[in-house]
Motif scaffolding. Structure first.
Motif, short mmCIF file in Angstrom:
data_model
loop_
_atom_site.label_atom_id
_atom_site.label_comp_id
_atom_site.label_asym_id
_atom_site.label_seq_id
_atom_site.Cartn_x
_atom_site.Cartn_y
_atom_site.Cartn_z
N HIS A 216 0.86 -1.19 0.00
CA HIS A 216 0.00 0.00 0.00
C HIS A 216 0.89 1.23 0.00
O HIS A 216 1.66 1.46 0.95
CB HIS A 216 -0.90 0.01 1.24
CG HIS A 216 -1.83 -1.15 1.28
ND1 HIS A 216 -3.07 -1.12 0.69
CD2 HIS A 216 -1.68 -2.40 1.79
CE1 HIS A 216 -3.67 -2.30 0.86
NE2 HIS A 216 -2.84 -3.10 1.52
N ARG B 200 -0.56 4.42 -0.81
CA ARG B 200 -1.42 5.59 -0.63
C ARG B 200 -1.20 6.60 -1.75
O ARG B 200 -0.72 6.24 -2.82
CB ARG B 200 -1.23 6.24 0.76
CG ARG B 200 -1.23 5.26 1.93
CD ARG B 200 -2.48 4.43 2.04
NE ARG B 200 -2.53 3.71 3.31
CZ ARG B 200 -3.14 2.55 3.50
NH1 ARG B 200 -3.77 1.94 2.51
NH2 ARG B 200 -3.14 1.98 4.69
N ASN C 169 -6.59 0.28 -3.23
CA ASN C 169 -7.67 0.71 -2.32
C ASN C 169 -7.52 2.17 -1.88
O ASN C 169 -7.43 2.49 -0.71
CB ASN C 169 -7.80 -0.23 -1.10
CG ASN C 169 -6.55 -0.28 -0.24
OD1 ASN C 169 -5.44 -0.05 -0.72
ND2 ASN C 169 -6.73 -0.59 1.04
N THR D 1 -12.13 -4.64 4.79
CA THR D 1 -10.95 -3.97 5.36
C THR D 1 -10.94 -2.50 4.94
O THR D 1 -11.93 -1.99 4.42
CB THR D 1 -9.66 -4.72 4.94
OG1 THR D 1 -8.54 -4.14 5.61
CG2 THR D 1 -9.43 -4.65 3.43
N THR D 2 -9.81 -1.82 5.16
CA THR D 2 -9.65 -0.41 4.83
C THR D 2 -10.05 -0.13 3.37
O THR D 2 -9.54 -0.77 2.45
CB THR D 2 -8.16 0.00 5.01
OG1 THR D 2 -7.74 -0.41 6.30
CG2 THR D 2 -7.98 1.50 4.86
N HIS E 281 -8.35 -10.64 -1.11
CA HIS E 281 -8.40 -10.46 0.34
C HIS E 281 -9.37 -11.53 0.84
O HIS E 281 -10.58 -11.40 0.67
CB HIS E 281 -8.88 -9.06 0.72
CG HIS E 281 -8.88 -8.83 2.20
ND1 HIS E 281 -7.98 -8.02 2.85
CD2 HIS E 281 -9.66 -9.37 3.19
CE1 HIS E 281 -8.19 -8.04 4.15
NE2 HIS E 281 -9.21 -8.86 4.39
N HIS F 267 -1.78 -12.11 1.81
CA HIS F 267 -1.48 -12.04 3.25
C HIS F 267 -2.17 -13.14 4.06
O HIS F 267 -2.99 -12.87 4.93
CB HIS F 267 -1.82 -10.65 3.81
CG HIS F 267 -3.12 -10.04 3.35
ND1 HIS F 267 -4.33 -10.68 3.48
CD2 HIS F 267 -3.38 -8.85 2.76
CE1 HIS F 267 -5.28 -9.92 2.99
NE2 HIS F 267 -4.73 -8.80 2.54
N CYS G 103 -4.10 -5.47 12.35
CA CYS G 103 -4.19 -5.45 10.89
C CYS G 103 -5.28 -6.43 10.50
O CYS G 103 -5.83 -7.14 11.34
CB CYS G 103 -2.85 -5.87 10.27
SG CYS G 103 -2.34 -7.54 10.75
N LEU G 104 -5.59 -6.47 9.21
CA LEU G 104 -6.55 -7.45 8.70
C LEU G 104 -5.95 -8.19 7.53
O LEU G 104 -5.38 -7.54 6.64
CB LEU G 104 -7.85 -6.75 8.28
CG LEU G 104 -8.72 -6.26 9.45
CD1 LEU G 104 -9.86 -5.40 8.95
CD2 LEU G 104 -9.25 -7.45 10.25
N ASP H 263 2.27 -6.28 2.60
CA ASP H 263 1.03 -5.62 3.06
C ASP H 263 1.38 -4.44 3.97
O ASP H 263 0.60 -4.10 4.87
CB ASP H 263 0.09 -6.59 3.77
CG ASP H 263 -1.34 -6.05 3.85
OD1 ASP H 263 -1.67 -5.12 3.10
OD2 ASP H 263 -2.11 -6.54 4.69
N ALA I 51 1.15 -1.14 5.38
CA ALA I 51 -0.08 -0.35 5.26
C ALA I 51 -0.01 0.87 6.17
O ALA I 51 -0.36 0.81 7.34
CB ALA I 51 -1.29 -1.22 5.63
N HIS J 118 -0.71 4.17 8.11
CA HIS J 118 -1.81 4.99 8.63
C HIS J 118 -1.20 6.02 9.57
O HIS J 118 -0.22 5.72 10.26
CB HIS J 118 -2.81 4.15 9.44
CG HIS J 118 -3.63 3.22 8.60
ND1 HIS J 118 -4.76 3.62 7.92
CD2 HIS J 118 -3.50 1.90 8.34
CE1 HIS J 118 -5.29 2.59 7.28
NE2 HIS J 118 -4.54 1.53 7.52
N ALA K 140 -6.95 -0.58 10.59
CA ALA K 140 -6.17 -1.82 10.42
C ALA K 140 -4.97 -1.55 9.53
O ALA K 140 -5.10 -0.92 8.49
CB ALA K 140 -7.05 -2.89 9.79
N GLY K 141 -3.80 -2.04 9.94
CA GLY K 141 -2.64 -1.93 9.08
C GLY K 141 -1.37 -1.85 9.90
O GLY K 141 -1.31 -1.15 10.89
O1 DOR Z 1 -4.44 -4.33 7.73
C1 DOR Z 1 -4.75 -4.02 6.59
N1 DOR Z 1 -4.55 -2.77 6.11
N2 DOR Z 1 -5.32 -4.94 5.82
C2 DOR Z 1 -5.79 -4.64 4.61
O2 DOR Z 1 -6.31 -5.51 3.98
C3 DOR Z 1 -5.77 -3.24 4.11
C4 DOR Z 1 -4.70 -2.48 4.72
C5 DOR Z 1 -4.82 -0.98 4.49
O3 DOR Z 1 -5.05 -0.58 3.35
O4 DOR Z 1 -4.64 -0.23 5.44
#
Ligand code: DOR
Ligand code: ZN
Length: 346
Positions: free
Chosen positions: A16, A18, A42, A107-108, A137, A175, A219-220, A248, A250, A252, A264-265
């Motif tokens: 990711h 961003r 995403n 998820t996010t 996913h 993942h 996280c997810l 993964d 991610a 934030h 999540a991330g």
């Molecule tokens: O933990 C996660 N964060 N799992 C995801 O599938 C998306 C990701 C995110 O984009 O932050």
């Protein structure tokens, strides 16, 4: 035990980055070591068309550090509106390498995802025909499903029937976090593979609650119990080409993670290969790291392996407590602690 390790340059097959003012920081971190990365779509709005993916790729290239040859490999976000014509356009485009399936709301930024896979049959047919991989996913989204069981339920009730119905569709289960997923991928045909993150190799679910709630470990799919982590380590270090590196990572903002409803991330891009080296070293499998990190991914995607190399040294490095993310900050994995390896830059 050798204290240095030389590998063909690795790639990150799930990342990711961003957008906007965050992009320069994320691209700098990943391009430090990785040659290429499969870039997740995403964003808000999602990267759902070839034109959007091409424009996003341009924004990434614009912030690439000078001299870097880091290559973003773009993906499309599968929505209920994705047409077979758009898929055929993606297949014909050299910069689009896969389509990402988010079960809606899983998820996010997954709210634009898919609820009815049967309605996507013509899209999957077109992908299978053109050899375009579907990145999944893999978590069920029924509100009653236990968060720790969602991957297993998805594999049993959704993925297994999907792979049976579209027997030539190339699939990457992203993942993976459970023994159930490992077993499924191992027994599936050769064109069904999986990525594994560093954090799922290094930690089990106890880490989320060590001494209190630790939002930076959320996280997810969520971290699972120790027995699942052990299955992931065995899969990653076992030499099977179906398993390859996907961080993964991610990012934030710290404030969005440390909140009443934290995102999540887990962010690992600052030391990703170093974390994987720790996980492989822990089980005496450093000799298997190069296959997992540098060979299995390009082989699956039908891309050439990188031709230059990187060098790792086993020496403890401090990890900053926070790192910049555009106009804000994030807390990286191990922030304020250390990592046992370093990638040496020439
Ligand atoms: O933990 C996660 N964060 N799992 C995801 O599938 C998306 C990701 C995110 O984009 O932050
Ligand atoms: Zn992801």
């Amino acid at each position: 035990m050798a204290d240095t390790l030389t590998l063909d340059r690795p790639d990150d097959w799930h990342l990711h980055l961003r957008d906007g003012d965050r992009l320069a920081d994320t691209v700098a971190a990943s391009s430090r070591v990785f040659g290429r990365a499969i870039v997740m779509p995403n964003l808000r709005p999602p990267v759902a068309t070839v034109d959007a993916a091409v424009a996003y790729r341009e924004r990434i290239l614009q912030v690439r550090p000078s001299g870097s040859r880091f290559e973003p490999l773009m993906t499309l976000y599968l929505t209920p509106g994705t047409s077979p014509a758009e898929i055929r356009k993606a297949i014909a485009h050299p910069d689009v390498h896969a389509v990402k399936l988010y079960p809606a709301g899983a998820t996010t930024n997954a709210d634009a995802g898919v609820t009815d896979l049967a309605a996507c049959a013509d899209v999957f047919e077109a992908m299978a025909k053109g050899g375009l991989p579907l990145l999944i996913h893999g978590e069920s989204i029924a509100p009653g499903d236990d968060v720790f069981d969602r991957e297993g339920i998805f594999v049993r009730d959704t993925l297994a029937p999907l792979v049976e119905r579209f027997p030539t569709l190339r699939v990457v289960l992203e993942h993976i976090t459970t023994q159930d997923a490992v077993r499924f991928v191992e027994s599936a045909p050769a064109h069904v593979a999986a990525t594994i993150t560093a954090h799922h190799l290094l930690y089990d679910r106890n880490e989320i609650f060590r001494g209190g709630v630790r939002p930076h470990m959320y996280c997810l799919p969520v971290l699972k119990r120790a027995q699942h982590r052990e299955a992931l380590v065995a899969a990653a270090t076992g030499g099977n080409p179906k398993f390859f590196l996907g961080t993964d990572s991610a990012p934030h903002a710290q404030r969005d993670k440390e909140s009443a409803c934290g995102c999540a991330g887990v962010y690992t891009a600052h030391a990703a290969v170093e974390f994987y080296a720790e996980a492989f070293d822990e089980v005496g499998a450093l000799d298997r790291l190069e296959g997992f990190a540098s060979h299995h991914g390009p082989d699956f995607y039908g891309l050439p392996r990188n031709t230059d190399r990187i060098r790792l040294r086993r020496v403890s490095q401090p990890v900053p407590a926070t790192l910049p993310l555009g106009d804000t900050e994030l807390v990286p994995l191990r922030g304020g602690e250390s990592v046992a390896w370093v990638v040496e830059q020439d």
